[in-house]
Design a protein around this motif. Structure first.
Motif, PDB file in Angstrom:
ATOM      1  N   GLU A 100      45.265  38.844  37.404  1.00  0.00           N
ATOM      2  CA  GLU A 100      46.428  39.875  37.400  1.00  0.00           C
ATOM      3  C   GLU A 100      46.775  40.401  35.916  1.00  0.00           C
ATOM      4  N   ASP A 101      46.749  39.241  35.185  1.00  0.00           N
ATOM      5  CA  ASP A 101      46.863  39.715  33.695  1.00  0.00           C
ATOM      6  C   ASP A 101      45.901  40.742  33.018  1.00  0.00           C
ATOM      7  N   VAL A 102      44.754  40.336  33.382  1.00  0.00           N
ATOM      8  CA  VAL A 102      43.518  40.858  32.554  1.00  0.00           C
ATOM      9  C   VAL A 102      43.376  42.343  33.367  1.00  0.00           C
ATOM     10  N   ALA A 103      43.739  42.565  34.735  1.00  0.00           N
ATOM     11  CA  ALA A 103      43.637  43.665  35.589  1.00  0.00           C
ATOM     12  C   ALA A 103      44.660  44.774  35.049  1.00  0.00           C
ATOM     13  N   ARG A 104      45.880  44.048  34.836  1.00  0.00           N
ATOM     14  CA  ARG A 104      46.908  45.000  34.377  1.00  0.00           C
ATOM     15  C   ARG A 104      46.681  45.428  32.883  1.00  0.00           C
ATOM     16  N   ALA A 105      46.196  44.585  32.337  1.00  0.00           N
ATOM     17  CA  ALA A 105      45.953  45.063  30.838  1.00  0.00           C
ATOM     18  C   ALA A 105      44.986  46.315  30.613  1.00  0.00           C
ATOM     19  N   MET A 106      43.945  46.294  31.907  1.00  0.00           N
ATOM     20  CA  MET A 106      42.979  47.036  31.766  1.00  0.00           C
ATOM     21  C   MET A 106      43.514  48.387  32.430  1.00  0.00           C
ATOM     22  N   GLY A 107      44.402  48.400  33.357  1.00  0.00           N
ATOM     23  CA  GLY A 107      44.713  49.579  34.095  1.00  0.00           C
ATOM     24  C   GLY A 107      43.967  49.548  35.287  1.00  0.00           C
ATOM     25  N   MET A 108      43.427  48.595  35.996  1.00  0.00           N
ATOM     26  CA  MET A 108      42.842  48.552  37.113  1.00  0.00           C
ATOM     27  C   MET A 108      43.401  47.678  37.966  1.00  0.00           C
ATOM     28  N   ASP A 109      43.073  47.970  39.384  1.00  0.00           N
ATOM     29  CA  ASP A 109      43.420  47.293  40.595  1.00  0.00           C
ATOM     30  C   ASP A 109      42.913  45.986  40.689  1.00  0.00           C
ATOM     31  N   LEU A 110      43.680  44.734  41.106  1.00  0.00           N
ATOM     32  CA  LEU A 110      43.095  43.566  41.083  1.00  0.00           C
ATOM     33  C   LEU A 110      41.808  43.292  41.953  1.00  0.00           C
ATOM     34  N   PRO A 111      41.640  44.097  43.091  1.00  0.00           N
ATOM     35  CA  PRO A 111      40.264  43.879  43.769  1.00  0.00           C
ATOM     36  C   PRO A 111      39.269  44.268  43.093  1.00  0.00           C
ATOM     37  N   GLY A 112      39.470  45.440  42.335  1.00  0.00           N
ATOM     38  CA  GLY A 112      38.403  45.837  41.444  1.00  0.00           C
ATOM     39  C   GLY A 112      37.880  45.254  40.436  1.00  0.00           C
ATOM     40  N   TYR A 113      38.923  44.519  39.537  1.00  0.00           N
ATOM     41  CA  TYR A 113      38.851  43.526  38.769  1.00  0.00           C
ATOM     42  C   TYR A 113      37.938  42.354  39.159  1.00  0.00           C
ATOM     43  N   LEU A 114      38.529  41.606  40.425  1.00  0.00           N
ATOM     44  CA  LEU A 114      37.770  40.558  40.885  1.00  0.00           C
ATOM     45  C   LEU A 114      36.397  40.747  41.272  1.00  0.00           C
ATOM     46  N   ARG A 115      35.971  42.026  41.860  1.00  0.00           N
ATOM     47  CA  ARG A 115      34.914  42.279  42.272  1.00  0.00           C
ATOM     48  C   ARG A 115      33.888  42.374  41.057  1.00  0.00           C
ATOM     49  N   MET A 116      34.474  42.800  39.852  1.00  0.00           N
ATOM     50  CA  MET A 116      33.542  42.764  38.669  1.00  0.00           C
ATOM     51  C   MET A 116      33.220  41.371  38.262  1.00  0.00           C
ATOM     52  N   GLU A 117      34.182  40.372  38.236  1.00  0.00           N
ATOM     53  CA  GLU A 117      34.004  39.151  37.924  1.00  0.00           C
ATOM     54  C   GLU A 117      33.124  38.483  38.994  1.00  0.00           C
ATOM     55  N   GLU A 118      32.936  38.590  40.199  1.00  0.00           N
ATOM     56  CA  GLU A 118      32.347  37.938  41.180  1.00  0.00           C
ATOM     57  C   GLU A 118      30.724  38.635  40.967  1.00  0.00           C
ATOM     58  N   THR A 119      30.502  40.007  40.792  1.00  0.00           N
ATOM     59  CA  THR A 119      29.202  40.451  40.916  1.00  0.00           C
ATOM     60  C   THR A 119      28.615  40.402  39.457  1.00  0.00           C
ATOM     61  N   GLY A 120      29.401  40.517  38.530  1.00  0.00           N
ATOM     62  CA  GLY A 120      29.101  40.564  37.066  1.00  0.00           C
ATOM     63  C   GLY A 120      28.513  42.040  36.749  1.00  0.00           C
ATOM     64  N   LYS A 121      28.980  43.107  37.513  1.00  0.00           N
ATOM     65  CA  LYS A 121      28.743  44.336  37.347  1.00  0.00           C
ATOM     66  C   LYS A 121      29.877  45.004  36.924  1.00  0.00           C
ATOM     67  N   TRP A 122      29.787  45.852  35.495  1.00  0.00           N
ATOM     68  CA  TRP A 122      30.820  46.497  35.054  1.00  0.00           C
ATOM     69  C   TRP A 122      31.104  47.954  35.559  1.00  0.00           C
ATOM     70  N   ARG A 123      32.333  48.249  36.057  1.00  0.00           N
ATOM     71  CA  ARG A 123      32.540  49.371  36.856  1.00  0.00           C
ATOM     72  C   ARG A 123      33.787  50.284  36.335  1.00  0.00           C
ATOM     73  N   GLY A 124      34.022  49.593  34.828  1.00  0.00           N
ATOM     74  CA  GLY A 124      35.346  50.463  34.285  1.00  0.00           C
ATOM     75  C   GLY A 124      34.820  51.473  33.378  1.00  0.00           C
ATOM     76  N   ASN A 125      35.659  52.227  32.962  1.00  0.00           N
ATOM     77  CA  ASN A 125      35.460  53.371  31.789  1.00  0.00           C
ATOM     78  C   ASN A 125      35.953  52.468  30.498  1.00  0.00           C
ATOM     79  N   ASP A 126      35.578  53.746  29.453  1.00  0.00           N
ATOM     80  CA  ASP A 126      35.940  53.315  28.045  1.00  0.00           C
ATOM     81  C   ASP A 126      37.418  53.102  27.769  1.00  0.00           C
ATOM     82  N   ARG A 127      38.358  53.306  28.814  1.00  0.00           N
ATOM     83  CA  ARG A 127      39.680  53.050  28.084  1.00  0.00           C
ATOM     84  C   ARG A 127      39.890  51.660  28.684  1.00  0.00           C
ATOM     85  N   GLN A 128      39.202  51.342  29.944  1.00  0.00           N
ATOM     86  CA  GLN A 128      39.460  49.888  30.442  1.00  0.00           C
ATOM     87  C   GLN A 128      38.724  48.989  29.749  1.00  0.00           C
TER      88      GLN A 128
END
Length: 235
Positions: A100-128
């Motif tokens: 939750e801390d990392v997702a908040r710092a990135m400005g990303m929803d928690l499920p989206g962040y957790l999917r990145m951790e699980e899959t190893g695939k980056w789906r964020g933008n430059d700001r994130q």
């Protein structure tokens, strides 16, 4: 040892066994004291002194929850018990942060962040990406690795050193977050080193096979060479 719980069977981050052994000894604790504390204070009743010994010998790796609990028992941060982090999840655990801390710092929803951790695939933008780097204190090289862009960087660097490096400043700049002056200097030096090595191999009497082998050896370590050159240029 008793069969661990399903929690403990989840793969954990790379574990620094010598550090765990050293920290325990510094506190004057035996494996039995550690196991007792993990049971009483952290609700891990299946952990025995044999588990603790196996962790310290490197024959068994603690899961993420076990590592966090062990850090609490040994009065240290989880990062002190982790070897060199490799994945996004391992970097987060090393910093002792919740998803939750990392997702908040990135400005990303928690499920989206957790999917990145699980899959190893980056789906964020430059700001994130910038938010992620700040939250986890990632170096530019670590950011490229955890966001899965290292293969693309390798491809671009191979082309930059073997053709016109100037044409790859912008493409490489989209992959790495670097000052343009530093990036240009690094690419130019890599290009000169590679071309100079190829020319030297041929001038020493080596044939095209020798030159090809020298080139392949240089390209195999191109990412490490790139980051070392970037550090030198930044200094």
């Amino acid at each position: 040892m008793r069969r661990p719980s399903p929690h403990a069977q989840q793969p954990g981050p790379p574990f620094n066994a010598p550090a765990a052994r050293r920290l325990r000894a510094a506190l004057g604790m035996g494996p039995e004291h550690v196991a007792h504390a993990l049971c009483v204070s952290y609700g891990l009743p299946y952990v025995t002194p044999d588990h603790v010994i196996a962790w310290e010998r490197g024959t068994l790796t603690p899961s993420s929850p076990e590592l966090t609990a062990l850090a609490g028992v040994l009065w240290c941060s989880p990062g002190e018990l982790i070897g060199r982090p490799r994945t996004l999840r391992e970097h987060r655990i090393a910093r002792g942060l919740a998803p939750e801390d990392v997702a908040r710092a990135m400005g990303m929803d928690l499920p989206g962040y957790l999917r990145m951790e699980e899959t190893g695939k980056w789906r964020g933008n430059d700001r994130q990406g910038a938010g992620l780097a700040e939250a986890l204190r990632l170096s530019p090289a670590e950011l490229v690795t955890v966001t899965g862009r290292e293969a693309r960087l390798v491809e671009l660097l191979h082309s930059a050193v073997s053709t016109r490096w100037q044409a790859y400043v912008r493409p490489v700049g989209k992959v790495v977050s670097l000052d343009r002056r530093v990036l240009e200097g690094a690419l130019q030096r890599l290009h000169q080193d590679y071309q100079g090595q190829m020319a030297a191999t041929l001038s020493w009497g080596g044939g095209s096979d020798d030159a090809g082998e020298a080139g392949r050896a240089y390209l195999a370590g191109i990412v490490d060479t790139f980051w070392a050159t970037v550090e030198d240029e930044s200094g």
